[in-house]
Design a protein around this motif. Structure first.
Motif, PDB file in Angstrom:
ATOM      1  N   ALA A 451       0.832  -1.204   0.000  1.00  0.00           N
ATOM      2  CA  ALA A 451       0.000   0.000   0.000  1.00  0.00           C
ATOM      3  C   ALA A 451       0.866   1.254   0.000  1.00  0.00           C
ATOM      4  O   ALA A 451       0.556   2.249  -0.671  1.00  0.00           O
ATOM      5  CB  ALA A 451      -0.930  -0.006   1.205  1.00  0.00           C
ATOM      6  N   ALA A 452       1.968   1.211   0.752  1.00  0.00           N
ATOM      7  CA  ALA A 452       2.869   2.367   0.791  1.00  0.00           C
ATOM      8  C   ALA A 452       3.419   2.672  -0.594  1.00  0.00           C
ATOM      9  O   ALA A 452       3.495   3.834  -1.013  1.00  0.00           O
ATOM     10  CB  ALA A 452       4.006   2.098   1.775  1.00  0.00           C
ATOM     11  N   VAL A 453       3.795   1.615  -1.329  1.00  0.00           N
ATOM     12  CA  VAL A 453       4.359   1.797  -2.666  1.00  0.00           C
ATOM     13  C   VAL A 453       3.291   2.227  -3.662  1.00  0.00           C
ATOM     14  O   VAL A 453       3.465   3.193  -4.418  1.00  0.00           O
ATOM     15  CB  VAL A 453       5.043   0.496  -3.137  1.00  0.00           C
ATOM     16  CG1 VAL A 453       5.454   0.607  -4.607  1.00  0.00           C
ATOM     17  CG2 VAL A 453       6.249   0.178  -2.270  1.00  0.00           C
ATOM     18  N   GLU A 454       2.163   1.513  -3.675  1.00  0.00           N
ATOM     19  CA  GLU A 454       1.162   1.726  -4.722  1.00  0.00           C
ATOM     20  C   GLU A 454       0.347   2.999  -4.522  1.00  0.00           C
ATOM     21  O   GLU A 454      -0.079   3.627  -5.494  1.00  0.00           O
ATOM     22  CB  GLU A 454       0.210   0.527  -4.786  1.00  0.00           C
ATOM     23  CG  GLU A 454       0.886  -0.813  -5.037  1.00  0.00           C
ATOM     24  CD  GLU A 454       1.543  -0.920  -6.405  1.00  0.00           C
ATOM     25  OE1 GLU A 454       1.411   0.022  -7.218  1.00  0.00           O
ATOM     26  OE2 GLU A 454       2.197  -1.947  -6.662  1.00  0.00           O
ATOM     27  N   LEU A 455       0.113   3.371  -3.270  1.00  0.00           N
ATOM     28  CA  LEU A 455      -0.749   4.518  -2.993  1.00  0.00           C
ATOM     29  C   LEU A 455       0.032   5.745  -2.549  1.00  0.00           C
ATOM     30  O   LEU A 455      -0.568   6.778  -2.228  1.00  0.00           O
ATOM     31  CB  LEU A 455      -1.783   4.138  -1.932  1.00  0.00           C
ATOM     32  CG  LEU A 455      -2.687   2.953  -2.310  1.00  0.00           C
ATOM     33  CD1 LEU A 455      -3.588   2.577  -1.145  1.00  0.00           C
ATOM     34  CD2 LEU A 455      -3.512   3.273  -3.548  1.00  0.00           C
ATOM     35  N   GLY A 456       1.361   5.629  -2.521  1.00  0.00           N
ATOM     36  CA  GLY A 456       2.195   6.776  -2.174  1.00  0.00           C
ATOM     37  C   GLY A 456       1.931   7.299  -0.777  1.00  0.00           C
ATOM     38  O   GLY A 456       1.833   8.514  -0.567  1.00  0.00           O
ATOM     39  N   LEU A 457       1.829   6.402   0.200  1.00  0.00           N
ATOM     40  CA  LEU A 457       1.513   6.821   1.563  1.00  0.00           C
ATOM     41  C   LEU A 457       2.677   7.578   2.189  1.00  0.00           C
ATOM     42  O   LEU A 457       3.845   7.283   1.932  1.00  0.00           O
ATOM     43  CB  LEU A 457       1.185   5.599   2.426  1.00  0.00           C
ATOM     44  CG  LEU A 457       0.025   4.703   1.972  1.00  0.00           C
ATOM     45  CD1 LEU A 457      -0.200   3.596   2.996  1.00  0.00           C
ATOM     46  CD2 LEU A 457      -1.243   5.508   1.745  1.00  0.00           C
ATOM     47  N   SER A 458       2.352   8.535   3.026  1.00  0.00           N
ATOM     48  CA  SER A 458       3.371   9.251   3.791  1.00  0.00           C
ATOM     49  C   SER A 458       3.857   8.356   4.927  1.00  0.00           C
ATOM     50  O   SER A 458       3.219   7.351   5.270  1.00  0.00           O
ATOM     51  CB  SER A 458       2.794  10.540   4.368  1.00  0.00           C
ATOM     52  OG  SER A 458       1.799  10.237   5.348  1.00  0.00           O
ATOM     53  N   GLU A 459       4.976   8.724   5.534  1.00  0.00           N
ATOM     54  CA  GLU A 459       5.503   7.907   6.629  1.00  0.00           C
ATOM     55  C   GLU A 459       4.529   7.824   7.805  1.00  0.00           C
ATOM     56  O   GLU A 459       4.331   6.739   8.361  1.00  0.00           O
ATOM     57  CB  GLU A 459       6.862   8.443   7.080  1.00  0.00           C
ATOM     58  CG  GLU A 459       7.969   8.234   6.054  1.00  0.00           C
ATOM     59  CD  GLU A 459       8.090   6.777   5.620  1.00  0.00           C
ATOM     60  OE1 GLU A 459       8.091   5.886   6.500  1.00  0.00           O
ATOM     61  OE2 GLU A 459       8.161   6.524   4.406  1.00  0.00           O
ATOM     62  N   PRO A 460       3.892   8.934   8.216  1.00  0.00           N
ATOM     63  CA  PRO A 460       2.883   8.801   9.281  1.00  0.00           C
ATOM     64  C   PRO A 460       1.735   7.880   8.877  1.00  0.00           C
ATOM     65  O   PRO A 460       1.218   7.122   9.710  1.00  0.00           O
ATOM     66  CB  PRO A 460       2.405  10.240   9.498  1.00  0.00           C
ATOM     67  CG  PRO A 460       3.562  11.085   9.074  1.00  0.00           C
ATOM     68  CD  PRO A 460       4.162  10.360   7.914  1.00  0.00           C
ATOM     69  N   GLU A 461       1.328   7.927   7.603  1.00  0.00           N
ATOM     70  CA  GLU A 461       0.250   7.047   7.144  1.00  0.00           C
ATOM     71  C   GLU A 461       0.686   5.585   7.176  1.00  0.00           C
ATOM     72  O   GLU A 461      -0.112   4.698   7.518  1.00  0.00           O
ATOM     73  CB  GLU A 461      -0.175   7.444   5.731  1.00  0.00           C
ATOM     74  CG  GLU A 461      -0.958   8.746   5.660  1.00  0.00           C
ATOM     75  CD  GLU A 461      -1.247   9.171   4.233  1.00  0.00           C
ATOM     76  OE1 GLU A 461      -2.338   9.726   3.993  1.00  0.00           O
ATOM     77  OE2 GLU A 461      -0.373   8.957   3.346  1.00  0.00           O
ATOM     78  N   VAL A 462       1.935   5.317   6.831  1.00  0.00           N
ATOM     79  CA  VAL A 462       2.434   3.939   6.869  1.00  0.00           C
ATOM     80  C   VAL A 462       2.433   3.418   8.297  1.00  0.00           C
ATOM     81  O   VAL A 462       1.988   2.294   8.573  1.00  0.00           O
ATOM     82  CB  VAL A 462       3.849   3.853   6.258  1.00  0.00           C
ATOM     83  CG1 VAL A 462       4.438   2.457   6.465  1.00  0.00           C
ATOM     84  CG2 VAL A 462       3.816   4.196   4.773  1.00  0.00           C
ATOM     85  N   ARG A 463       2.909   4.223   9.230  1.00  0.00           N
ATOM     86  CA  ARG A 463       2.951   3.784  10.629  1.00  0.00           C
ATOM     87  C   ARG A 463       1.544   3.560  11.179  1.00  0.00           C
ATOM     88  O   ARG A 463       1.293   2.587  11.894  1.00  0.00           O
ATOM     89  CB  ARG A 463       3.708   4.810  11.476  1.00  0.00           C
ATOM     90  CG  ARG A 463       5.213   4.826  11.216  1.00  0.00           C
ATOM     91  CD  ARG A 463       5.947   5.625  12.286  1.00  0.00           C
ATOM     92  NE  ARG A 463       5.603   7.045  12.230  1.00  0.00           N
ATOM     93  CZ  ARG A 463       6.246   7.933  11.472  1.00  0.00           C
ATOM     94  NH1 ARG A 463       7.265   7.542  10.712  1.00  0.00           N
ATOM     95  NH2 ARG A 463       5.893   9.205  11.481  1.00  0.00           N
ATOM     96  N   ALA A 464       0.624   4.448  10.833  1.00  0.00           N
ATOM     97  CA  ALA A 464      -0.754   4.285  11.307  1.00  0.00           C
ATOM     98  C   ALA A 464      -1.389   3.033  10.717  1.00  0.00           C
ATOM     99  O   ALA A 464      -2.108   2.298  11.411  1.00  0.00           O
ATOM    100  CB  ALA A 464      -1.573   5.525  10.944  1.00  0.00           C
ATOM    101  N   LEU A 465      -1.123   2.767   9.434  1.00  0.00           N
ATOM    102  CA  LEU A 465      -1.682   1.581   8.791  1.00  0.00           C
ATOM    103  C   LEU A 465      -1.097   0.316   9.407  1.00  0.00           C
ATOM    104  O   LEU A 465      -1.820  -0.666   9.645  1.00  0.00           O
ATOM    105  CB  LEU A 465      -1.404   1.630   7.290  1.00  0.00           C
ATOM    106  CG  LEU A 465      -1.965   0.471   6.457  1.00  0.00           C
ATOM    107  CD1 LEU A 465      -3.482   0.392   6.593  1.00  0.00           C
ATOM    108  CD2 LEU A 465      -1.560   0.626   4.990  1.00  0.00           C
ATOM    109  N   ALA A 466       0.201   0.319   9.657  1.00  0.00           N
ATOM    110  CA  ALA A 466       0.840  -0.845  10.274  1.00  0.00           C
ATOM    111  C   ALA A 466       0.241  -1.125  11.647  1.00  0.00           C
ATOM    112  O   ALA A 466      -0.033  -2.279  12.004  1.00  0.00           O
ATOM    113  CB  ALA A 466       2.343  -0.625  10.379  1.00  0.00           C
ATOM    114  N   GLN A 467       0.019  -0.085  12.415  1.00  0.00           N
ATOM    115  CA  GLN A 467      -0.558  -0.265  13.745  1.00  0.00           C
ATOM    116  C   GLN A 467      -1.975  -0.824  13.645  1.00  0.00           C
ATOM    117  O   GLN A 467      -2.346  -1.747  14.381  1.00  0.00           O
ATOM    118  CB  GLN A 467      -0.568   1.060  14.499  1.00  0.00           C
ATOM    119  CG  GLN A 467      -1.098   0.942  15.928  1.00  0.00           C
ATOM    120  CD  GLN A 467      -1.008   2.255  16.690  1.00  0.00           C
ATOM    121  OE1 GLN A 467      -0.774   3.308  16.102  1.00  0.00           O
ATOM    122  NE2 GLN A 467      -1.183   2.196  17.999  1.00  0.00           N
ATOM    123  N   ALA A 468      -2.766  -0.290  12.713  1.00  0.00           N
ATOM    124  CA  ALA A 468      -4.145  -0.752  12.562  1.00  0.00           C
ATOM    125  C   ALA A 468      -4.206  -2.202  12.093  1.00  0.00           C
ATOM    126  O   ALA A 468      -5.110  -2.954  12.477  1.00  0.00           O
ATOM    127  CB  ALA A 468      -4.889   0.150  11.584  1.00  0.00           C
TER     128      ALA A 468
END
Length: 515
Positions: A451-468
């Motif tokens: 998701a980080a690669v394909e949707l261009g997530l920011s670092e805070p978004e990546v960390r939040a997604l990983a936690q969820a």
């Protein structure tokens, strides 16, 4: 590039042999995969293929199952299978078996080989040579169609593009003594056709003329670009017996198999081979795609797509229904002849909201996983594929124990649709975790990285997604190298240079960030 892989699984031998008779095709595939595992284990122990009691019993049992498929195909009652000859042998409790890729992914039907063998017009019964894995069972189908008395299974080994055989002297002498025709059976040919080539080299070395050989491939095409010039020239001069899907399906057209659910079908649109793009500038890998068709009916439109024969198809039906129940996929109405019937849903391309993405990955994390590449294997893939891209990347394996699940595995931005009612759907979400590649089932961290690669997530978004999603950030960091390295390899084989460049940039960026 490292992209493809065969994942093995442990099969309970006694349970498989004792299973009650069911669908003839499903029973045949289950036994063929078991027999492959048993014969490959014997091959490893002996160092060669030979005419052993195990080999004879496996062939006898597969021929009995092939006769059941032939009866059902011809409209005759399928006879109950006899007591398996394998049960009379001392067998291990479990054995490592491979999925028969052609039956699971590429719409390779046993009946196609039956019909191909029936159409040859043999001057004498052939000696049938089946190449493991899938060629073992398919050889039994050819023997059924040709009335053959002798069937032998061989295991090509060695580098993928330079296969060779190891056979015992007694088996070699048996082949040399056969004065009639030979049938050489496998799926493919693939990128090199070297498995077929190894058997043809053997027969040529035994003095068998090409006029005595009939090859049974799964398609009418030539070997791929990695084939040697000698093998390519020989292939062109051989008789080939292949029945393709349209010819096989003509006996009972695919749409008619679902009309009790859909009602009369008044139009069929073939969406296979990249046709689903409908002129949109999206990347595709046509030769790897499943067969799929849009059915237009008075009850609405439907999608039928190949899901797999036997247990592979049943597993995907269950997964499709789970996706629908969770709100992420269309209704799955039926599974017939290896094809899954899905309600067609119209929607517009959409970017998932953070809460939707988190919900989807939480759902994927709940799907119990199976076989997949180890972290060490993925690290090796990163090194090799990066090198092919002109990069020097070393992925350090984290000291974390992953929990494999049925990941989506491909989080491409064009695979998200929003319906007119506002519902978000993830398309092409059924089977990438059990595809014919080396990735397989992975920790949900793989999808977070994707998701980080394909949707261009920011670092805070990546960390939040990983936690969820419950993903360990150390694994996410590792997979932010593995995901683009794999995708770059995949799209290299597809010839999609723009996608290769995009994933190369993602891999390079992740490598620099990790340094």
């Amino acid at each position: 590039m490292l992209v493809y892989g065969d994942h093995v699984r442990a099969v309970d031998v006694a349970r498989t042999l004792a299973a009650p008779a069911g669908d003839p095709t499903a029973d045949f595939i289950a036994l063929s995969e078991l027999a492959q595992g048993l014969l490959d284990a014997e091959f490893e122990a002996r160092g060669c293929d030979d005419l052993t009691p195990l080999h004879a019993a496996a062939v006898a049992d597969l021929r009995a199952r092939a006769a059941r498929i032939a009866a059902a195909w011809d409209g005759r009652p399928a006879p109950p299978p006899p007591v398996a000859a394998l049960t009379g042998l001392a067998l291990p409790q479990t054995v490592k078996a491979k999925t028969a890729e052609g039956h699971a992914f590429y719409a390779v039907y046993p009946e196609a080989y039956l019909e191909a063998a029936r159409a040859v017009g043999w001057a004498a019964p052939p000696f049938v040579l089946g190449l493991r894995s899938i060629g073992l069972g398919l050889a039994a189908m050819v023997a059924e169609g040709a009335g053959a008395a002798e069937v032998v299974s061989l295991r090509p080994v060695g580098p993928p593009f330079r296969r060779e055989l190891r056979i015992a002297p007694g088996l070699r002498a048996r082949l040399a003594a056969h004065a009639g025709p030979f049938a050489v059976v496998d799926e493919g040919p693939g990128l090199s056709g070297s498995s077929f080539g190894a058997v043809l080299d053997l027969l040529e070395g035994l003095g068998v003329g090409r006029e005595r050989i009939v090859v049974f491939p799964s398609h009418a095409g030539d070997p791929g670009p990695e084939a040697s010039a000698a093998h390519r020239a020989r292939w062109a001069g051989l008789r080939k017996a292949a029945v393709d899907f349209p010819a096989l399906a003509a006996r009972r057209p695919l749409p008619t198999r679902f009309e009790d659910v859909t009602g009369p079908v008044h139009a069929v649109e073939d969406l296979s081979g990249g046709a689903w793009r409908a002129g949109r500038p999206l990347p595709a890998f046509p030769r790897q795609e499943r067969l799929k068709f849009r059915l237009r009916t008075a009850s609405g439109d439907w999608l039928v797509r190949f899901a797999g024969l036997g247990a592979a198809g049943e597993a995907k039906l269950a997964r499709a229904r789970a996706l629908h129940a969770a709100g992420w996929g269309p209704e799955a109405a039926a599974l017939r002849w290896g094809f899954l019937l899905l309600r067609w849903v119209d929607g517009a391309p959409a970017r998932p909201r953070p809460d939707e993405l988190a919900g989807y990955l939480a759902f994927r994390a709940s799907l119990e996983g199976g076989a997949g590449a180890s972290l060490d294997e993925l690290a090796d893939m990163v090194r090799v594929n990066a090198g092919e891209l002109g990069l020097d990347v070393r992925a350090q394996v984290p000291a974390v124990t992953p929990r494999p699940v049925q990941v989506d595995a491909r989080l491409h931005a064009w695979e998200w649709l929003r319906t007119a009612g506002g519902r978000l759907l993830k398309t092409d979400a059924l089977d990438h975790a059990c595809a014919h590649d080396l990735v397989g089932c992975q920790d949900i961290a793989w999808d977070v990285a994707g998701a980080a690669v394909e949707l261009g997530l920011s670092e805070p978004e990546v960390r939040a997604l990983a936690q969820a999603a419950g993903a360990d950030m150390r694994l996410v960091a590792f997979h932010r190298l593995a995901y683009p390295a794999f995708q770059a390899g995949l799209w290299t084989f597809a010839g999609e240079t723009a996608e290769v460049a995009r994933y190369r940039a993602a891999l390079d960026g992740a490598s620099r960030a990790a340094a």
